[in-house]
Design a protein around this motif. Structure first.
Motif, PDB file in Angstrom:
ATOM      1  N   VAL A   4     -37.065  41.985 -26.833  1.00 38.80           N
ATOM      2  CA  VAL A   4     -36.689  40.864 -27.686  1.00 38.80           C
ATOM      3  C   VAL A   4     -37.269  41.177 -29.054  1.00 38.80           C
ATOM      4  CG1 VAL A   4     -37.084  38.411 -28.151  1.00 38.80           C
ATOM      5  CG2 VAL A   4     -36.554  39.188 -25.829  1.00 38.80           C
ATOM      6  N   VAL A   5     -36.440  41.053 -30.087  1.00 40.47           N
ATOM      7  CA  VAL A   5     -36.921  41.374 -31.427  1.00 40.47           C
ATOM      8  C   VAL A   5     -36.833  40.150 -32.320  1.00 40.47           C
ATOM      9  CG1 VAL A   5     -36.569  43.867 -31.440  1.00 40.47           C
ATOM     10  CG2 VAL A   5     -34.633  42.396 -31.881  1.00 40.47           C
ATOM     11  N   LYS A   6     -37.958  39.796 -32.886  1.00 40.48           N
ATOM     12  CA  LYS A   6     -37.983  38.652 -33.815  1.00 40.48           C
ATOM     13  C   LYS A   6     -38.211  39.184 -35.224  1.00 40.48           C
ATOM     14  CE  LYS A   6     -40.284  35.566 -36.375  1.00 40.48           C
ATOM     15  NZ  LYS A   6     -41.368  35.663 -37.349  1.00 40.48           N
ATOM     16  N   VAL A 149     -38.276  23.559 -18.627  1.00 45.03           N
ATOM     17  CA  VAL A 149     -36.820  23.401 -18.793  1.00 45.03           C
ATOM     18  C   VAL A 149     -36.280  24.472 -19.747  1.00 45.03           C
ATOM     19  CG1 VAL A 149     -34.996  21.849 -19.608  1.00 45.03           C
ATOM     20  CG2 VAL A 149     -36.890  20.932 -18.279  1.00 45.03           C
ATOM     21  N   THR A 150     -37.045  24.734 -20.819  1.00 46.90           N
ATOM     22  CA  THR A 150     -36.607  25.751 -21.782  1.00 46.90           C
ATOM     23  C   THR A 150     -36.424  27.108 -21.096  1.00 46.90           C
ATOM     24  OG1 THR A 150     -37.732  24.633 -23.581  1.00 46.90           O
ATOM     25  CG2 THR A 150     -37.269  26.966 -23.918  1.00 46.90           C
ATOM     26  N   ASN A 151     -37.390  27.456 -20.274  1.00 46.45           N
ATOM     27  CA  ASN A 151     -37.327  28.748 -19.602  1.00 46.45           C
ATOM     28  C   ASN A 151     -36.066  28.860 -18.731  1.00 46.45           C
ATOM     29  OD1 ASN A 151     -38.668  31.240 -19.287  1.00 46.45           O
ATOM     30  ND2 ASN A 151     -39.113  30.659 -17.175  1.00 46.45           N
ATOM     31  N   GLU A 152     -35.773  27.764 -18.034  1.00 46.72           N
ATOM     32  CA  GLU A 152     -34.565  27.764 -17.187  1.00 46.72           C
ATOM     33  C   GLU A 152     -33.302  27.876 -18.028  1.00 46.72           C
ATOM     34  OE1 GLU A 152     -33.966  24.367 -14.541  1.00 46.72           O
ATOM     35  OE2 GLU A 152     -36.033  24.740 -13.870  1.00 46.72           O
ATOM     36  N   LEU A 158     -28.573  33.230 -20.973  1.00 44.95           N
ATOM     37  CA  LEU A 158     -28.510  34.646 -21.348  1.00 44.95           C
ATOM     38  C   LEU A 158     -28.228  35.569 -20.168  1.00 44.95           C
ATOM     39  CD1 LEU A 158     -31.422  34.942 -23.974  1.00 44.95           C
ATOM     40  CD2 LEU A 158     -29.011  34.488 -24.369  1.00 44.95           C
ATOM     41  N   SER A 159     -28.140  34.962 -18.954  1.00 47.53           N
ATOM     42  CA  SER A 159     -28.037  35.825 -17.778  1.00 47.53           C
ATOM     43  C   SER A 159     -26.813  36.744 -17.816  1.00 47.53           C
ATOM     44  CB  SER A 159     -28.050  34.995 -16.486  1.00 47.53           C
ATOM     45  OG  SER A 159     -26.945  34.133 -16.510  1.00 47.53           O
ATOM     46  N   ASP A 160     -25.687  36.246 -18.366  1.00 47.71           N
ATOM     47  CA  ASP A 160     -24.533  37.140 -18.396  1.00 47.71           C
ATOM     48  C   ASP A 160     -24.234  37.653 -19.805  1.00 47.71           C
ATOM     49  OD1 ASP A 160     -23.774  34.723 -19.285  1.00 47.71           O
ATOM     50  OD2 ASP A 160     -22.057  34.465 -17.932  1.00 47.71           O
ATOM     51  N   LEU A 161     -25.217  37.568 -20.675  1.00 48.08           N
ATOM     52  CA  LEU A 161     -25.025  38.121 -22.026  1.00 48.08           C
ATOM     53  C   LEU A 161     -25.947  39.321 -22.208  1.00 48.08           C
ATOM     54  CD1 LEU A 161     -24.876  34.951 -24.330  1.00 48.08           C
ATOM     55  CD2 LEU A 161     -23.002  36.455 -23.657  1.00 48.08           C
ATOM     56  N   ASP A 162     -25.337  40.413 -22.530  1.00 47.34           N
ATOM     57  CA  ASP A 162     -26.088  41.642 -22.695  1.00 47.34           C
ATOM     58  C   ASP A 162     -26.901  41.624 -23.980  1.00 47.34           C
ATOM     59  OD1 ASP A 162     -26.433  43.773 -21.170  1.00 47.34           O
ATOM     60  OD2 ASP A 162     -25.126  45.093 -22.368  1.00 47.34           O
ATOM     61  N   ARG A 163     -26.325  40.968 -24.981  1.00 45.73           N
ATOM     62  CA  ARG A 163     -26.936  40.877 -26.306  1.00 45.73           C
ATOM     63  C   ARG A 163     -26.674  39.491 -26.864  1.00 45.73           C
ATOM     64  NH1 ARG A 163     -27.994  45.748 -28.665  1.00 45.73           N
ATOM     65  NH2 ARG A 163     -27.692  47.342 -27.111  1.00 45.73           N
ATOM     66  N   ALA A 164     -27.569  39.009 -27.703  1.00 45.03           N
ATOM     67  CA  ALA A 164     -27.321  37.712 -28.347  1.00 45.03           C
ATOM     68  C   ALA A 164     -28.304  37.486 -29.477  1.00 45.03           C
ATOM     69  CB  ALA A 164     -27.449  36.574 -27.325  1.00 45.03           C
ATOM     70  N   ALA A 196     -38.257  34.333 -20.882  1.00 43.97           N
ATOM     71  CA  ALA A 196     -37.104  33.927 -20.067  1.00 43.97           C
ATOM     72  C   ALA A 196     -36.248  35.105 -19.622  1.00 43.97           C
ATOM     73  CB  ALA A 196     -36.251  32.930 -20.855  1.00 43.97           C
ATOM     74  N   VAL A 197     -36.138  36.148 -20.443  1.00 41.67           N
ATOM     75  CA  VAL A 197     -35.277  37.280 -20.043  1.00 41.67           C
ATOM     76  C   VAL A 197     -36.079  38.390 -19.356  1.00 41.67           C
ATOM     77  CG1 VAL A 197     -33.611  36.801 -21.893  1.00 41.67           C
ATOM     78  CG2 VAL A 197     -35.386  38.533 -22.268  1.00 41.67           C
TER      79      VAL A 197
END
Ligand code: ASP
Length: 439
Positions: A4-6, A149-152, A158-164, A196-197
């Protein structure tokens, strides 16, 4: 490797900065989830978009005209969009924002638009999906952040997103009301996404090559810290070293995800890696030196204090009752000294002194203000003899009188108290002995 890049505000302040960010992301396939801040300063006198938004909203609340101010904000984004050659417009977004500002959408909503819009630009530039943080970062009705809740929500979304791209700094209540974290809060958002990811690494890109061993305003060309543990970081942050929002540490630390602080303007630098634990020794005996000015010390003296049961408790109770936090408490046989932040203590000084007199009837109370505390921090101290000796000989050579010494029982740090006027030369003397000459 999933990362994860911020990117902080100065990394995204202009099209030129965006291009550097684009190169960084494209260079490593593992950099999959991007958390942007709002555009920051392009030069030192520039104004951050977040501050422009706060100001604009304030004007709207006063019932005054906001078109000019909103236009200036829109120009900031347009300059980036044009510089990146994007066929993309934020026109509709700005119309909606103007309407919402006029209808009193709230200060948090206003500030959050900085990240929201920058996230949209970033997603268009990278050609990957944009996820509004309001959908996945949840606050309760009373405004407290809801981590479970946020974590869920994030992991599901993002579970089916490779990138976002997920903008930093804000989230929302269940009813959609936008809430922001405190200033600098995009660091927290990045940490939440990393958790989360199940990221392998949380990269936090800013405009310095990680944490420096000493404050660069005091020690010129200070070297940076290659690897630091969370505990060491906590000690240094307490003393004022800041690169990362403190609340950003907890989520990733819990999951054992390291944080790497990197420099967008010098991507070849490795930056600082923050880890739970490491067997890698730091290059020097110490990891870092940090200090803060503005402490006061209250020394309470009473013959036979050591045998008076409950003495300390009664003194501490006085500070608690007056709502003043105690920072350090070195003690002798017949004395105890309380270190407090000067500004918090000053206004209640006389009340506290009379309460102490009443509570423990001391022989004498001495006050000293304008003190500075310096923490010399390092996991390496535990296994090295003579660290304290080196500290005191460095300070003695620099003609600095040490007012207080406190070695934490973890042997992770030694704190020394010095007078305000010796503060900077003490830090320089310590840097010299541990880093420059390594004597
Ligand atoms: N844009 C927000 C601020 O200026 C949050 C952040 O950049 O992390 O504080």
């Amino acid at each position: 490797m999933k990362k994860v890049v911020k990117f902080g505000g100065s990394s995204l302040a202009s099209a030129e900065q965006f291009k550097k960010v684009g190169d960084i992301i494209r260079e490593d396939q593992g950099r999959r989830y991007v958390v942007p801040s709002a555009p920051g300063k392009r030069f030192s006198k520039d104004i951050k978009v977040t501050d422009m938004l706060y100001d604009c909203y304030e004007t709207a609340v006063e019932g005054k005209e906001i078109s000019d101010k909103l236009e200036k904000i829109q120009e900031r984004y347009q300059e980036i969009i044009d510089g990146l050659d994007l066929k993309f417009s934020l026109k509709d977004d700005f119309e909606l924002i103007e309407e919402n500002f006029r209808n009193g959408a709230g200060r948090d909503y206003a500030a959050s638009r900085g990240e929201f819009l920058n996230g949209k630009v970033m997603a268009a530039y990278l050609g990957i999906p944009f996820i509004d943080a309001a959908e996945v970062v949840r606050f309760d009705d009373d405004g407290t952040f809801n981590d479970a809740v946020t974590n869920e929500l994030i992991s599901e979304r993002l579970s089916d997103l490779d990138r976002a791209v997920i903008p930093g700094f804000y989230g929302a209540k269940e009813d959609g009301t936008v809430v922001t974290f405190s200033r600098g809060g995009s660091d927290i958002s990045g940490s939440l996404v990393a958790l989360a990811v199940h990221a392998d690494l949380y990269e936090n890109w800013t405009d310095v090559s990680g944490f420096l061993i000493a404050d660069p305003r005091i020690v010129r060309n200070s070297k940076s810290i290659e690897i630091i543990t969370y505990k060491e970081l906590r000690e240094l942050s307490y003393m004022g070293a800041s690169v990362l929002h403190e609340d950003a540490i907890f989520p990733v630390r819990k999951a054992g995800i390291p944080i790497n602080i990197r420099n967008t303007n010098a991507p070849q630098d490795k930056g600082t890696l923050i880890v739970e634990s490491t067997c890698r020794q730091s290059k020097y005996t110490i990891t870092g030196i940090a200090g803060t000015d503005g402490f006061a010390a209250i020394t309470i003296e009473k013959a036979m204090m050591n045998s008076e049961i409950g003495f300390c408790r009664k003194v501490l109770q006085v500070f608690e009752d007056n709502g003043v936090s105690i920072e350090h408490m070195p003690s002798g046989i017949d004395t105890m000294t309380i270190f407090v932040r000067k500004d918090a203590f000053e206004e209640k000084e006389q009340k506290i002194l009379s309460d102490i007199n009443r509570a423990v009837n001391p022989d004498h109370i001495e006050l000293e203000s304008d003190l500075a505390l310096i923490a010399i921090v390092g996991r390496g101290m535990k296994s090295t003899r003579g660290t304290a000796g080196r500290i005191f000989s460095a300070l003695a050579h620099a003609h600095i009188n040490v007012k207080m010494i406190d070695q934490g029982s973890s042997e992770l740090n030694i704190i020394v108290g010095v007078r305000h006027e010796d503060f900077k030369s003490a830090i320089r003397a310590l840097y010299e002995i541990f880093v420059v000459t390594q004597l």
